[in-house]
Design a protein around this motif. Structure first.
Motif, PDB file in Angstrom:
ATOM      1  N   VAL A 191      -6.658   4.989  -1.532  1.00  0.00           N
ATOM      2  CA  VAL A 191      -8.044   4.952  -2.017  1.00  0.00           C
ATOM      3  C   VAL A 191      -8.427   6.281  -2.655  1.00  0.00           C
ATOM      4  O   VAL A 191      -9.095   6.322  -3.703  1.00  0.00           O
ATOM      5  CB  VAL A 191      -9.006   4.607  -0.860  1.00  0.00           C
ATOM      6  N   ILE A 192      -8.002   7.386  -2.055  1.00  0.00           N
ATOM      7  CA  ILE A 192      -8.314   8.705  -2.617  1.00  0.00           C
ATOM      8  C   ILE A 192      -7.712   8.856  -4.006  1.00  0.00           C
ATOM      9  O   ILE A 192      -8.362   9.367  -4.931  1.00  0.00           O
ATOM     10  CB  ILE A 192      -7.806   9.812  -1.672  1.00  0.00           C
TER      11      ILE A 192
ATOM     12  N   ALA B 214      -3.236   1.895  12.918  1.00  0.00           N
ATOM     13  CA  ALA B 214      -3.685   3.260  12.625  1.00  0.00           C
ATOM     14  C   ALA B 214      -2.874   3.867  11.488  1.00  0.00           C
ATOM     15  O   ALA B 214      -3.413   4.514  10.582  1.00  0.00           O
ATOM     16  CB  ALA B 214      -3.564   4.126  13.880  1.00  0.00           C
ATOM     17  N   THR B 215      -1.563   3.646  11.518  1.00  0.00           N
ATOM     18  CA  THR B 215      -0.701   4.150  10.446  1.00  0.00           C
ATOM     19  C   THR B 215      -1.065   3.502   9.112  1.00  0.00           C
ATOM     20  O   THR B 215      -1.178   4.184   8.085  1.00  0.00           O
ATOM     21  CB  THR B 215       0.775   3.869  10.774  1.00  0.00           C
ATOM     22  N   GLY B 216      -1.263   2.186   9.130  1.00  0.00           N
ATOM     23  CA  GLY B 216      -1.614   1.473   7.903  1.00  0.00           C
ATOM     24  C   GLY B 216      -2.939   1.923   7.320  1.00  0.00           C
ATOM     25  O   GLY B 216      -3.078   2.067   6.096  1.00  0.00           O
ATOM     26  N   ILE B 217      -3.933   2.161   8.181  1.00  0.00           N
ATOM     27  CA  ILE B 217      -5.245   2.613   7.694  1.00  0.00           C
ATOM     28  C   ILE B 217      -5.125   3.994   7.059  1.00  0.00           C
ATOM     29  O   ILE B 217      -5.722   4.278   6.016  1.00  0.00           O
ATOM     30  CB  ILE B 217      -6.269   2.625   8.847  1.00  0.00           C
ATOM     31  N   GLY B 218      -4.323   4.871   7.683  1.00  0.00           N
ATOM     32  CA  GLY B 218      -4.105   6.194   7.098  1.00  0.00           C
ATOM     33  C   GLY B 218      -3.467   6.106   5.720  1.00  0.00           C
ATOM     34  O   GLY B 218      -3.858   6.809   4.782  1.00  0.00           O
ATOM     35  N   GLN B 219      -2.482   5.221   5.566  1.00  0.00           N
ATOM     36  CA  GLN B 219      -1.826   5.035   4.269  1.00  0.00           C
ATOM     37  C   GLN B 219      -2.790   4.445   3.239  1.00  0.00           C
ATOM     38  O   GLN B 219      -2.775   4.833   2.061  1.00  0.00           O
ATOM     39  CB  GLN B 219      -0.609   4.126   4.448  1.00  0.00           C
ATOM     40  N   ALA B 220      -3.622   3.515   3.686  1.00  0.00           N
ATOM     41  CA  ALA B 220      -4.601   2.901   2.774  1.00  0.00           C
ATOM     42  C   ALA B 220      -5.611   3.934   2.297  1.00  0.00           C
ATOM     43  O   ALA B 220      -6.019   3.927   1.120  1.00  0.00           O
ATOM     44  CB  ALA B 220      -5.299   1.735   3.467  1.00  0.00           C
TER      45      ALA B 220
ATOM     46  N   ILE C 199       0.837  -1.206   0.000  1.00  0.00           N
ATOM     47  CA  ILE C 199       0.000   0.000   0.000  1.00  0.00           C
ATOM     48  C   ILE C 199       0.868   1.251   0.000  1.00  0.00           C
ATOM     49  O   ILE C 199       0.606   2.220  -0.725  1.00  0.00           O
ATOM     50  CB  ILE C 199      -0.946  -0.017   1.214  1.00  0.00           C
ATOM     51  N   ILE C 200       1.938   1.236   0.811  1.00  0.00           N
ATOM     52  CA  ILE C 200       2.846   2.388   0.847  1.00  0.00           C
ATOM     53  C   ILE C 200       3.465   2.624  -0.530  1.00  0.00           C
ATOM     54  O   ILE C 200       3.506   3.758  -1.029  1.00  0.00           O
ATOM     55  CB  ILE C 200       3.953   2.159   1.895  1.00  0.00           C
ATOM     56  N   ALA C 201       3.940   1.548  -1.160  1.00  0.00           N
ATOM     57  CA  ALA C 201       4.614   1.670  -2.457  1.00  0.00           C
ATOM     58  C   ALA C 201       3.674   2.228  -3.522  1.00  0.00           C
ATOM     59  O   ALA C 201       4.041   3.120  -4.301  1.00  0.00           O
ATOM     60  CB  ALA C 201       5.162   0.312  -2.891  1.00  0.00           C
ATOM     61  N   LEU C 202       2.439   1.711  -3.568  1.00  0.00           N
ATOM     62  CA  LEU C 202       1.477   2.172  -4.575  1.00  0.00           C
ATOM     63  C   LEU C 202       1.029   3.604  -4.284  1.00  0.00           C
ATOM     64  O   LEU C 202       0.881   4.416  -5.209  1.00  0.00           O
ATOM     65  CB  LEU C 202       0.273   1.237  -4.622  1.00  0.00           C
ATOM     66  N   ALA C 203       0.810   3.935  -3.006  1.00  0.00           N
ATOM     67  CA  ALA C 203       0.395   5.297  -2.660  1.00  0.00           C
ATOM     68  C   ALA C 203       1.475   6.302  -3.036  1.00  0.00           C
ATOM     69  O   ALA C 203       1.180   7.384  -3.568  1.00  0.00           O
ATOM     70  CB  ALA C 203       0.074   5.381  -1.167  1.00  0.00           C
ATOM     71  N   MET C 204       2.741   5.955  -2.782  1.00  0.00           N
ATOM     72  CA  MET C 204       3.842   6.851  -3.141  1.00  0.00           C
ATOM     73  C   MET C 204       3.938   7.021  -4.654  1.00  0.00           C
ATOM     74  O   MET C 204       4.184   8.114  -5.162  1.00  0.00           O
ATOM     75  CB  MET C 204       5.166   6.311  -2.591  1.00  0.00           C
TER      76      MET C 204
END
Length: 456
Positions: A210-211, A200-206, A144-149
């Motif tokens: 999604v946005i 909590a950190t993971g949900i924020g990144q997810a 999720i971090i990699a794709l969000a970045m």
């Protein structure tokens, strides 16, 4: 979708419109890191220590994912400026595919090595257990971090800075809100302790990811993300992306190496100075983050205009961003001279530490203003897909010059010698940065002209 405003709009308003959302987002993210640590510290001192032990692993994940995404950003911006939309779309698609692969590899490797890594720093079974429980959850979100970045840098490459600001802020605020709820079990939420902080950190990144995905559906990007670009992946594009991404990742990892080296030197003069260095790095985040936000806004602009062969505009963008960064650094210098005791008092109440830290801040801050040259030159070279030259500047700032100078100066002036090494290094690196930047951009212009000549 027309991106030509990047080479037609007045430069100062354009740079500000691209940079200010990033500055705000990065400041909020910095605040969220402090709040996150605050809530974990409420569990126990051991929990905070465990979080600190896992930090290098998380930092490596961030360095790899952010660094590679900077490569995606630079290549997309360049090809959009060159009016080669198909190659820009291929770079976005292949970049996302590689980011997915990186995320999977990081998940497997980091979870596998985490227990052994923690054993290297402590024999305490309870600390290792807490670190493993937190770290495994944090590492599980690597995809999720990699794709969000990757999406963040793609959106920045096409000028969608407000959307990236909304995404980053949403993730950070969600993390801040969920931290106490999941850590302490407030209301209907379960009490998860240190695991709650990781979730909590993971949900924020997810949520950030999604946005981006929803935004792609609602308002399509100027670049197309399609499986057709994966059927015959371009080696040239991969080399370009990794050519910027690998040096950028190393750039992000070098400060951790510097802190470790300086801690070894300072430990010989007392833990007071090690603590002072740690507090300084927390404070300097608030000074350098706005400058890095300006760099994020500059990268797509300078890459787009270079691809469009608007070389004079590239030069003006560089100078404008340099002036803005210098202004930020001047404010930082002023604060460190006017109220160093107050700044140190934010992190400690010990009079000896406050006094030592105030003296250190006054000395180190002598290099803030001139450091703008290295920060902007390195960022501009990344935007121009010249990752190797950017890495050379970072190596000078964080290893090649400062470590031997700090060691040498400490032999004569003790811990104060380490603080003086900072401004000496910034002065030396600023001169080297200008030479490296001028040489790299001159060589790149010759290469662009040589490639264009047969077509005319």
């Amino acid at each position: 979708m027309d991106q030509t405003y990047m080479k037609t709009r007045p430069i100062l308003p354009l740079v500000l419109s691209m940079s200010l959302p990033m500055v705000l987002s990065m400041l909020v993210n910095s605040l969220y890191n402090i709040v996150d640590s605050y809530f974990v510290a409420q569990i126990s001192e051991d929990a905070m220590t465990a979080l600190s032990l896992v930090f290098p692993v998380q930092n490596m994940i961030n360095a790899v994912t952010i660094g590679f995404s900077i490569g995606i950003n630079a290549v997309i911006a360049y090809y959009l400026g060159a009016r080669q939309e198909s190659k820009a779309s291929a770079a976005a698609t292949q970049g996302l595919a590689f980011s997915l692969l990186h995320g999977l590899l990081l998940t497997v490797i980091c979870i596998a090595v985490l227990p052994a890594f923690l054993h290297m720093f402590t024999p305490d079974a309870q600390l290792i257990d807490m670190g493993v429980r937190y770290g495994r959850i944090a590492c599980a979100f690597s995809v999720i971090i990699a794709l969000a970045m990757a999406f963040e840098k793609i959106f920045q490459a096409v000028g969608r800075m407000m959307l990236t600001m909304v995404s980053m802020l949403s993730g950070a605020v969600t993390n801040i809100v969920l931290d106490p709820l999941l850590i302490f079990g407030i209301g209907p939420f379960p009490q998860l302790g240190i695991e709650g902080a990781a979730i909590a950190t993971g949900i924020g990144q997810a949520l950030s990811l999604v946005i981006y995905l929803v935004a792609c559906r609602v308002r399509p990007l100027p670049v197309r993300i399609s499986r057709q670009y994966l059927r015959s992946p371009s080696g040239e594009l991969s080399r370009k992306i990794y050519g910027v991404g690998i040096p950028a990742a190393l750039n992000l990892a070098l400060p951790s190496l510097l802190i470790s080296a300086l801690n070894v030197i300072l430990a010989g003069y007392g833990q007071l100075y090690v603590l002072t260095l740690g507090v300084y790095y927390k404070l300097q985040t608030f000074i350098y983050l706005p400058a890095n936000g300006i760099v994020q806004g500059m990268r797509p602009l300078i890459g787009y205009n270079f691809g469009a062969q608007e070389y004079q505009r590239v030069r003006r963008i560089y100078l404008v961003t340099l002036a803005l960064a210098a202004g930020i650094m001047a404010v930082g210098t002023l604060l460190c001279w006017i109220m160093p005791e107050t700044l140190m008092g934010l992190f400690t109440t010990t009079p000896e530490t406050i006094a030592a830290g105030a003296a250190a801040l006054r000395i180190i801050s002598l290099g803030f203003l001139v450091s703008a040259v290295s920060v902007i030159s390195s960022g501009a070279l990344e935007g121009l897909s010249m990752g190797g030259a950017s890495l050379l500047i970072s190596l000078l700032r964080f290893t090649v010059v400062i470590i031997p100078v700090a060691f040498l100066f400490s032999r004569f002036w003790g811990a104060d010698g380490v603080w003086h090494a900072f401004w000496v290094t910034e002065a030396v690196t600023a001169i080297a940065s200008l030479l490296i930047y001028r040489h790299a951009i001159g060589a790149a212009r010759k290469g662009e002209d040589a490639r264009a000549r047969p077509e005319t």
